[in-house]
Design an enzyme around this catalytic site. Structure first.
Site, PDB file in Angstrom:
ATOM      1  CD  GLU B  49     -10.128   0.927   3.515  1.00  0.00           C
ATOM      2  OE1 GLU B  49      -9.489   1.213   2.482  1.00  0.00           O
ATOM      3  OE2 GLU B  49     -10.980   0.039   3.559  1.00  0.00           O
ATOM      4  CG  ASP B  60     -11.238  -9.163   4.431  1.00  0.00           C
ATOM      5  OD1 ASP B  60     -10.678  -8.423   3.597  1.00  0.00           O
ATOM      6  OD2 ASP B  60     -12.001  -8.746   5.315  1.00  0.00           O
ATOM      7  CE1 TYR B 174     -12.433  -1.621  -2.247  1.00  0.00           C
ATOM      8  CE2 TYR B 174     -12.345  -0.446  -0.153  1.00  0.00           C
ATOM      9  CZ  TYR B 174     -11.893  -1.446  -0.986  1.00  0.00           C
ATOM     10  OH  TYR B 174     -10.898  -2.286  -0.559  1.00  0.00           O
TER      11      TYR B 174
END
Lengths: 399, 271
Positions: B49, B60, B174
């Site tokens: 990825e 993040d 995911y």
């Protein structure tokens, strides 16, 4: 086409707005939308909000005829909607009281907020102190340095201030950090967004809470002039005081709407914050809107003498009004802004916030081109005491 | 069958889980990424990825934020990261997934983005700030180019939403392991195991389920695969190695390969 006042439809203003957020947040945003739809219909909520707005925040704020300034310019009559006289010194309190009451009804005890210059942080701290909630405010470390007084004010009001060290260490990064906190503490925490930005329903609910500005001025103006004003002028960073001013007039096309962005050192210098004037469509902070970005879609840093307008995006409803040409968007440079700041102080004895001075600068130009029996209302979104040092510095005056 | 589906199927037949390894493209400099990718693949990463660095990565934590800053300062662009994926695909049969925030895709235009991605052999794309509700044009463009669209599901995702997300996702689902942002964590939470067990009935037989966010150690990977997941996604742990050994590339590549090997071991049925 539907009435403008009926937007957002399915969370969008035309194609603008929406919800571009991590999946983790979708449930919380859905919960917020439902809770807001409920309180909107609830007379007891509206009564409570009205109580705090009038008894605590000092509403309604006056609509003042700026006769001296009008005479000096010799054009249209200029009125000022005095949001600078609201508690805390800015329009921000309209939104923070509304959302803090909403958070309380949702059973959330911890409130987080972002702040640039500190005005929204202070207004959040005020509302939370009044309503017995805990406020934690994210603020860029660079902004904390520039706005030391507001940092201390927030602490005095019982809020905790978290410095943000990421990115450009300014407003956009403090919003990023507030989002990161929210995804981590979603069950306990309410994110009190400070402007008409972010994912749906924020642009709508902040607009609704700020519409008290436009609704009041509509009534006040009718009483004084027995008509509607020809033009409304307000500054635009995220754009909450402008939308609050415009919204009740959106479906009255005879009233011209003018938003004024920060041109900084001039649009051509690339040191500005004019997302509508010089930006392009992008997806940022959860919404599709105009944004300042490079050719690769990286968000750009901005410049303005007023920290409150120093934001690379803008509320999606403004993007919508721009595209429809219902509102016109102009800008004022740092220099024009400081001149207007000084002019209003001298002529009227009112020191406007630098943010609001952008609107004053544009209104002075506009008034000159209009007839004497025509009228302009400028929303004076905040008071300028916080900016005195910056202005002295800009003028090269040692204090 | 797509390369990605084939990888999951083959591993499942052996009773193993997939190791998906993430690094930010262009971190610390664009010329590093092909060698970093190489080391991860050598260590046993089943799917690679690559992240497109973005100025405002709201999902993040500090590790990947800092990686994005390094990559952007080194002049990395979305086109360059797609090109890096192309380099990997030329040499390896390993599927490559691109992770990007939505704005760089939107700016390029979704159709142009997917045509370009396809031309470099990209197998799938993950966009952490694009929920299924906003993804109609995006999915259409991906489908017409034959690129998988990987969507995310989180602990706050209701079963009803999950059904919709499973319909939209391809390649794999995911699963975000916990409330929070990306970043290495000490321990695997019990709630992550429960989450996998809640999601499995909706995914099994339809699409593989891989778990990421906070997964950094072999014992996390082992626990997640044992709970029934088809794969684990490890990002910040690799990115930390990249940061730590920026000035000693040899050491960086060694450590990356070693961590990938340990994690890969942990995803095997005999582990």
């Amino acid at each position: 086409m539907k009435k403008l006042g009926s937007y957002p439809i399915d969370g969008k203003f035309g194609k603008y707005g929406g919800r571009f957020v991590p999946e983790v947040l979708m449930a919380a945003i859905g919960e917020l939308e439902e809770a807001y739809a409920q309180v909107k219909q609830d007379p007891s909520f509206n009564k409570e909000l009205e109580y705090y707005l009038s008894e605590y925040a000092g509403r309604p704020t006056p609509l003042y005829y700026a006769e001296n300034l009008t005479k000096k310019i010799g054009g249209a009559k200029i009125y000022l909607k005095r949001e600078d006289l609201a508690h805390g010194g800015a329009h921000k309190i309209n939104n923070t009281l509304g959302q803090a009451l909403l958070a309380k009804r949702m059973g959330k005890k911890r409130i987080i907020a972002e702040t640039g210059a500190g005005q929204h942080g202070v207004a959040t701290a005020i509302a939370c102190a009044a309503l017995g909630l805990k406020a934690e405010v994210y603020m860029g470390s660079e902004d904390m340095r520039r706005q030391r007084l507001n940092v201390f004010r927030m602490k005095l009001l019982g809020a905790e201030v978290h410095p943000v060290e990421s990115g450009s260490k300014t407003l956009k990064d403090s919003i990023n950090e507030a989002f990161r906190d929210w995804v981590t503490n979603i069950e306990s925490t309410y994110y009190l967004v400070g402007s008409v930005v972010g994912p749906h329903p924020y642009p709508m609910l902040v607009r609704d809470f700020q519409s008290v500005i436009g609704n009041e001025l509509k009534e006040q103006f009718l009483r004084k002039e027995t008509r509607f004003p020809n033009a409304l002028v307000a500054c635009v960073g995220g754009g909450s005081n402008a939308i609050g001013t415009f919204y009740p007039f959106e479906d009255h096309p005879e009233v011209q709407l003018y938003g004024v962005e920060a041109a900084g050192e001039g649009i051509e210098s690339n040191k500005h914050a004019a997302a509508l004037g010089a930006g392009s469509e992008g997806v940022f902070h959860g919404m599709l809107t105009y944004v300042l970005q490079d050719t690769e879609g990286q968000i750009q840093t901005t410049h303005s003498i007023s920290a409150g307008l120093d934001y690379p995006g803008v509320g999606p409803e403004h993007s919508f009004l721009k595209t429809l040409r219902r509102a016109k968007y102009s800008s004022a440079t740092d220099e024009e802004t400081v001149a207007a700041f000084c002019a209003l102080s001298e002529e009227e004895g009112i020191i406007p916030a630098l943010e609001s001075s952008h609107a004053v600068a544009f209104a002075m130009k506009l008034a000159r081109k209009m007839k004497r029996d025509e009228t302009i209302v400028v929303t004076l979104s905040g008071r300028g005491d916080k900016d005195v040092e910056v202005v002295a510095d800009f003028l090269g005056v040692k204090i | 069958m797509s390369d990605m589906a084939e990888v999951f199927q083959k591993l499942k037949a052996q009773g193993d889980g997939a190791l998906i390894g993430y690094v930010t493209g262009g971190d610390p400099k664009p010329e590093f990424t092909p060698r970093i990718s190489e080391a991860l693949i050598k260590g046993g990463v089943d799917i690679l990825e690559l992240g497109i660095p973005f100025s405002d990565p709201i999902a993040d934590g500090p590790t990947i934020q800092a990686a994005s800053v390094r990559a952007l300062q080194a002049g990395t662009t979305p086109q360059m990261v797609l090109g890096m994926a192309g380099e990997v695909k030329k040499k390896h049969r390993v599927p490559v997934v691109i992770l990007t925030y939505f704005n760089p895709v939107f700016r390029m235009g979704v159709e142009r983005f997917f045509r370009l991605a396809k031309s470099f052999g990209v197998d799938g794309v993950v966009v952490p700030d694009l929920p299924v509700e906003e993804a109609e044009a995006y999915r259409e463009a991906a489908k017409s180019c034959g690129v998988d669209t990987v969507f995310l599901a989180a602990p706050s995702t209701s079963n009803e939403r999950l059904r919709k997300i499973v319909e939209c996702t391809s390649g794999f689902l995911y699963v975000v392991s916990h409330f929070g942002v990306t970043g290495a964590r000490e321990a695997l939470e019990g709630s992550t195991v429960q989450l996998i067990q809640r999601f499995l009935p909706y995914t099994s037989g339809r699409v593989p389920l891989a778990v990421g966010f906070g997964v950094s150690k072999p014992e996390h990977a082992k626990g997640i695969i044992e709970a029934g997941a088809d794969g684990v996604i490890v990002g910040s742990a690799f990115v930390n190695i990249v940061r730590e050994h920026q000035s000693d590339v040899g050491r960086m590549l060694e450590e990356l390969e070693a961590l990938a090997r340990k994690l890969k071991e942990a995803t095997k049925s005999h582990a």
